[in-house]
Design a protein around this motif. Structure first.
Motif, PDB file in Angstrom:
ATOM      1  N   GLY A 190     -10.658   3.894   3.735  1.00  0.00           N
ATOM      2  CA  GLY A 190     -11.641   4.853   3.247  1.00  0.00           C
ATOM      3  C   GLY A 190     -11.093   6.238   3.013  1.00  0.00           C
ATOM      4  O   GLY A 190     -11.801   7.108   2.509  1.00  0.00           O
ATOM      5  N   CYS A 191      -9.835   6.475   3.329  1.00  0.00           N
ATOM      6  CA  CYS A 191      -9.238   7.797   3.138  1.00  0.00           C
ATOM      7  C   CYS A 191      -9.201   8.128   1.650  1.00  0.00           C
ATOM      8  O   CYS A 191      -8.773   7.312   0.833  1.00  0.00           O
ATOM      9  N   ASP A 192      -9.630   9.341   1.313  1.00  0.00           N
ATOM     10  CA  ASP A 192      -9.659   9.703  -0.109  1.00  0.00           C
ATOM     11  C   ASP A 192      -8.289  10.099  -0.658  1.00  0.00           C
ATOM     12  O   ASP A 192      -8.134  10.308  -1.854  1.00  0.00           O
ATOM     13  N   VAL A 193      -7.274  10.175   0.190  1.00  0.00           N
ATOM     14  CA  VAL A 193      -5.922  10.501  -0.268  1.00  0.00           C
ATOM     15  C   VAL A 193      -5.157   9.244  -0.689  1.00  0.00           C
ATOM     16  O   VAL A 193      -4.318   9.301  -1.581  1.00  0.00           O
ATOM     17  N   GLU A 194      -5.469   8.090  -0.094  1.00  0.00           N
ATOM     18  CA  GLU A 194      -4.708   6.876  -0.390  1.00  0.00           C
ATOM     19  C   GLU A 194      -4.787   6.510  -1.867  1.00  0.00           C
ATOM     20  O   GLU A 194      -5.853   6.435  -2.458  1.00  0.00           O
ATOM     21  N   ARG A 195      -3.625   6.252  -2.450  1.00  0.00           N
ATOM     22  CA  ARG A 195      -3.516   5.877  -3.868  1.00  0.00           C
ATOM     23  C   ARG A 195      -3.422   4.367  -4.011  1.00  0.00           C
ATOM     24  O   ARG A 195      -2.833   3.685  -3.178  1.00  0.00           O
ATOM     25  N   CYS A 196      -3.958   3.866  -5.110  1.00  0.00           N
ATOM     26  CA  CYS A 196      -3.880   2.447  -5.418  1.00  0.00           C
ATOM     27  C   CYS A 196      -2.470   2.144  -5.937  1.00  0.00           C
ATOM     28  O   CYS A 196      -1.978   2.830  -6.835  1.00  0.00           O
ATOM     29  N   PRO A 197      -1.811   1.116  -5.384  1.00  0.00           N
ATOM     30  CA  PRO A 197      -0.461   0.783  -5.845  1.00  0.00           C
ATOM     31  C   PRO A 197      -0.446   0.151  -7.232  1.00  0.00           C
ATOM     32  O   PRO A 197       0.612   0.010  -7.836  1.00  0.00           O
ATOM     33  N   VAL A 198      -1.603  -0.199  -7.758  1.00  0.00           N
ATOM     34  CA  VAL A 198      -1.674  -0.823  -9.083  1.00  0.00           C
ATOM     35  C   VAL A 198      -1.918   0.230 -10.164  1.00  0.00           C
ATOM     36  O   VAL A 198      -1.160   0.361 -11.109  1.00  0.00           O
ATOM     37  N   CYS A 199      -2.998   1.018 -10.020  1.00  0.00           N
ATOM     38  CA  CYS A 199      -3.381   1.964 -11.070  1.00  0.00           C
ATOM     39  C   CYS A 199      -3.025   3.413 -10.760  1.00  0.00           C
ATOM     40  O   CYS A 199      -3.032   4.254 -11.659  1.00  0.00           O
ATOM     41  N   GLY A 200      -2.738   3.719  -9.492  1.00  0.00           N
ATOM     42  CA  GLY A 200      -2.387   5.083  -9.107  1.00  0.00           C
ATOM     43  C   GLY A 200      -3.584   5.966  -8.783  1.00  0.00           C
ATOM     44  O   GLY A 200      -3.423   7.096  -8.354  1.00  0.00           O
ATOM     45  N   GLY A 201      -4.790   5.452  -8.986  1.00  0.00           N
ATOM     46  CA  GLY A 201      -5.992   6.218  -8.666  1.00  0.00           C
ATOM     47  C   GLY A 201      -6.300   6.158  -7.180  1.00  0.00           C
ATOM     48  O   GLY A 201      -5.569   5.545  -6.399  1.00  0.00           O
ATOM     49  N   GLN A 202      -7.380   6.801  -6.783  1.00  0.00           N
ATOM     50  CA  GLN A 202      -7.801   6.750  -5.392  1.00  0.00           C
ATOM     51  C   GLN A 202      -8.310   5.351  -5.075  1.00  0.00           C
ATOM     52  O   GLN A 202      -9.177   4.833  -5.762  1.00  0.00           O
ATOM     53  N   VAL A 203      -7.793   4.744  -4.026  1.00  0.00           N
ATOM     54  CA  VAL A 203      -8.184   3.377  -3.669  1.00  0.00           C
ATOM     55  C   VAL A 203      -9.697   3.265  -3.493  1.00  0.00           C
ATOM     56  O   VAL A 203     -10.302   2.293  -3.920  1.00  0.00           O
ATOM     57  N   VAL A 204     -10.307   4.264  -2.884  1.00  0.00           N
ATOM     58  CA  VAL A 204     -11.742   4.176  -2.592  1.00  0.00           C
ATOM     59  C   VAL A 204     -12.595   4.210  -3.860  1.00  0.00           C
ATOM     60  O   VAL A 204     -13.760   3.829  -3.822  1.00  0.00           O
ATOM     61  N   TYR A 205     -12.026   4.652  -5.004  1.00  0.00           N
ATOM     62  CA  TYR A 205     -12.796   4.750  -6.235  1.00  0.00           C
ATOM     63  C   TYR A 205     -12.238   3.955  -7.408  1.00  0.00           C
ATOM     64  O   TYR A 205     -12.886   3.846  -8.444  1.00  0.00           O
ATOM     65  N   CYS A 206     -11.028   3.406  -7.279  1.00  0.00           N
ATOM     66  CA  CYS A 206     -10.434   2.725  -8.437  1.00  0.00           C
ATOM     67  C   CYS A 206     -11.214   1.446  -8.770  1.00  0.00           C
ATOM     68  O   CYS A 206     -11.975   0.933  -7.955  1.00  0.00           O
ATOM     69  N   GLU A 207     -11.006   0.958  -9.965  1.00  0.00           N
ATOM     70  CA  GLU A 207     -11.743  -0.214 -10.429  1.00  0.00           C
ATOM     71  C   GLU A 207     -10.883  -1.479 -10.438  1.00  0.00           C
ATOM     72  O   GLU A 207     -11.250  -2.464 -11.058  1.00  0.00           O
TER      73      GLU A 207
ATOM     74  N   LEU B 105       0.473   4.272   7.091  1.00  0.00           N
ATOM     75  CA  LEU B 105      -0.558   3.820   6.156  1.00  0.00           C
ATOM     76  C   LEU B 105      -1.840   4.584   6.420  1.00  0.00           C
ATOM     77  O   LEU B 105      -2.193   4.842   7.570  1.00  0.00           O
ATOM     78  N   HIS B 106      -2.523   4.955   5.350  1.00  0.00           N
ATOM     79  CA  HIS B 106      -3.801   5.649   5.489  1.00  0.00           C
ATOM     80  C   HIS B 106      -4.829   4.738   6.154  1.00  0.00           C
ATOM     81  O   HIS B 106      -4.741   3.508   6.079  1.00  0.00           O
ATOM     82  N   ILE B 107      -5.820   5.335   6.775  1.00  0.00           N
ATOM     83  CA  ILE B 107      -6.913   4.598   7.390  1.00  0.00           C
ATOM     84  C   ILE B 107      -7.924   4.261   6.303  1.00  0.00           C
ATOM     85  O   ILE B 107      -8.173   5.061   5.388  1.00  0.00           O
TER      86      ILE B 107
ATOM     87  N   ARG C  76       0.839  -1.192   0.000  1.00  0.00           N
ATOM     88  CA  ARG C  76       0.000   0.000   0.000  1.00  0.00           C
ATOM     89  C   ARG C  76       0.875   1.244   0.000  1.00  0.00           C
ATOM     90  O   ARG C  76       2.001   1.232   0.500  1.00  0.00           O
ATOM     91  N   VAL C  77       0.369   2.322  -0.564  1.00  0.00           N
ATOM     92  CA  VAL C  77       1.101   3.580  -0.643  1.00  0.00           C
ATOM     93  C   VAL C  77       0.933   4.333   0.679  1.00  0.00           C
ATOM     94  O   VAL C  77      -0.185   4.628   1.096  1.00  0.00           O
ATOM     95  N   ARG C  78       2.041   4.636   1.312  1.00  0.00           N
ATOM     96  CA  ARG C  78       2.016   5.355   2.589  1.00  0.00           C
ATOM     97  C   ARG C  78       1.887   6.860   2.356  1.00  0.00           C
ATOM     98  O   ARG C  78       2.275   7.368   1.300  1.00  0.00           O
ATOM     99  N   TYR C  79       1.377   7.543   3.372  1.00  0.00           N
ATOM    100  CA  TYR C  79       1.230   8.996   3.284  1.00  0.00           C
ATOM    101  C   TYR C  79       2.600   9.637   3.077  1.00  0.00           C
ATOM    102  O   TYR C  79       3.549   9.349   3.783  1.00  0.00           O
TER     103      TYR C  79
END
Length: 82
Positions: free
Chosen positions: A50-67, A46-48, A19-22
């Protein structure tokens, strides 16, 4: 909350990704000056969930919204804000 109690990776297609750390995000979210504006973690933590800042380590998008299709429940800890 200690990092020991937080899942430090995600699994996609049988592969584990850290996971991507802050403060490790490509965008500057101010980690050198302040805690995360959404979940309150400090730089290097590590972000908590549901945090909207956390990035997905696969696609780089927001984890809470990435596909990305995670193999299991993404994060098991409950979302809490400091």
């Amino acid at each position: 909350m200690s990092d020991d109690s937080i899942q430090s990776f995600v699994s996609v297609g049988g592969n584990k990704f850290n996971r991507v750390r802050y403060g490790e995000e490509q965008d500057d979210w101010g980690a050198n000056r302040q805690t995360c504006h959404d979940c309150g973690v400090r730089k290097g933590e590590l972000h908590i969930f549901g945090c909207d800042v956390e990035r997905c380590p696969v696609c780089g998008g927001q984890v809470v919204y990435c596909e990305c299709k995670f193999d299991d429940e993404l994060i098991t800890e409950k979302r809490t804000k400091i």
